[in-house]
Design a protein around this motif. Structure first.
Motif, short mmCIF file in Angstrom:
data_model
loop_
_atom_site.label_atom_id
_atom_site.label_comp_id
_atom_site.label_asym_id
_atom_site.label_seq_id
_atom_site.Cartn_x
_atom_site.Cartn_y
_atom_site.Cartn_z
N ARG A 52 0.86 -1.18 0.00
CA ARG A 52 0.00 0.00 0.00
C ARG A 52 0.90 1.24 0.00
O ARG A 52 1.99 1.22 0.57
CB ARG A 52 -0.94 -0.04 1.21
CG ARG A 52 -1.91 -1.22 1.06
CD ARG A 52 -2.77 -1.44 2.28
NE ARG A 52 -3.73 -0.36 2.49
CZ ARG A 52 -4.87 -0.22 1.81
NH1 ARG A 52 -5.18 -1.08 0.84
NH2 ARG A 52 -5.70 0.75 2.08
N HIS B 6 -2.97 5.30 -1.16
CA HIS B 6 -3.76 4.95 0.03
C HIS B 6 -3.61 5.93 1.19
O HIS B 6 -4.47 6.00 2.06
CB HIS B 6 -3.35 3.56 0.52
CG HIS B 6 -3.42 2.52 -0.56
ND1 HIS B 6 -2.30 2.13 -1.29
CD2 HIS B 6 -4.45 1.82 -1.06
CE1 HIS B 6 -2.66 1.22 -2.17
NE2 HIS B 6 -3.96 1.01 -2.07
N LEU C 48 -2.54 1.98 7.08
CA LEU C 48 -2.44 1.38 5.75
C LEU C 48 -2.22 -0.13 5.83
O LEU C 48 -2.77 -0.89 5.04
CB LEU C 48 -1.31 2.03 4.95
CG LEU C 48 -1.73 3.20 4.03
CD1 LEU C 48 -2.32 4.35 4.81
CD2 LEU C 48 -0.54 3.68 3.19
N ARG D 193 -7.30 3.69 4.76
CA ARG D 193 -6.66 4.85 4.14
C ARG D 193 -6.31 5.84 5.25
O ARG D 193 -6.89 5.81 6.32
CB ARG D 193 -7.60 5.52 3.12
CG ARG D 193 -7.80 4.68 1.87
CD ARG D 193 -8.68 5.39 0.86
NE ARG D 193 -8.87 4.59 -0.35
CZ ARG D 193 -8.04 4.58 -1.38
NH1 ARG D 193 -6.97 5.36 -1.36
NH2 ARG D 193 -8.27 3.83 -2.43
#
Length: 208
Positions: A76, A98, A117, A122
């Motif tokens: 991410r 993200h 994350l 998010r």
């Protein structure tokens, strides 16, 4: 299952690839002090979270979109940057990033963002969240209005805008009026000033 997202027992593997060497060192020092995190080496360890600068993150997302898909979930992506204009934040989030942190944020936001994350969430600072939400809901410019705004910012008149976009002068006037209404502007230069202040006018078009 959660792919390569970290569970509560394993350490979060973080790969730092920021383009600024000093920022890179600072990020490594902050995260290296966290007992639940492990700094990953490029190409050697599959990371849960990768930290990049704004430009690097957009390029990473472009490459990821074009790469063949694997069964294992990709890292991410967290941006750490000084870029805070609505347009810049919105571009990154629409590209699929993200998390988004400003380099001026409190030090404890960094590990908090990485942990969020790694759990599949998010992360956006409160100020940036309001900024992006406000940008989408209050402005709501159409694609054509955005085109007209960019040309207005270049100082072009209605006639040249019409020629550039292949539309009538009357249609340009309609779009300009729409811009005035949505931005709360009273004149062309006022519209450009307001749009620039809010980051709606970019230094160049980013092709995502």
């Amino acid at each position: 299952m959660g792919g390569n997202l970290a569970n509560h027992d394993a350490k979060v593997r973080v790969l730092i690839e920021h383009s600024d060497a000093i920022v890179n060192a600072g990020l490594a020092a902050l995260l290296g002090a966290e007992s639940d995190m492990q700094l990953a080496q490029p190409q050697l360890t599959q990371a849960d979270v990768i930290i990049l600068d704004h430009k690097g993150a957009l390029e990473h997302m472009r490459q990821r979109a074009n790469a063949p898909h694997h069964n294992e979930a990709p890292p991410r992506v967290l941006i750490v940057t000084q870029l805070e204009r609505e347009w810049e934040v919105r571009t990154a989030m629409m590209a699929g990033v993200h998390g988004y942190l400003l380099q001026s944020c409190a030090a404890d936001q960094l590990p908090a963002a990485v942990r969020a994350l790694s759990r599949g969430l998010r992360y956006l600072s409160a100020d940036l969240s309001r900024c992006v939400a406000d940008s989408f809901t209050r402005v709501g410019l159409t694609n054509r209005e955005t085109d007209v705004l960019q040309l207005l910012a270049q100082g072009q008149c209605n006639k040249s805008i019409a020629r550039e976009l292949g539309i009538g002068v009357g249609t340009v006037k309609t779009h300009v009026k729409g811009l005035f209404d949505k931005l709360g502007a009273t004149a062309r230069t006022h519209a450009v000033v307001l749009a620039t202040r809010r980051g709606l006018v970019g230094d160049g078009v980013i092709d995502l």
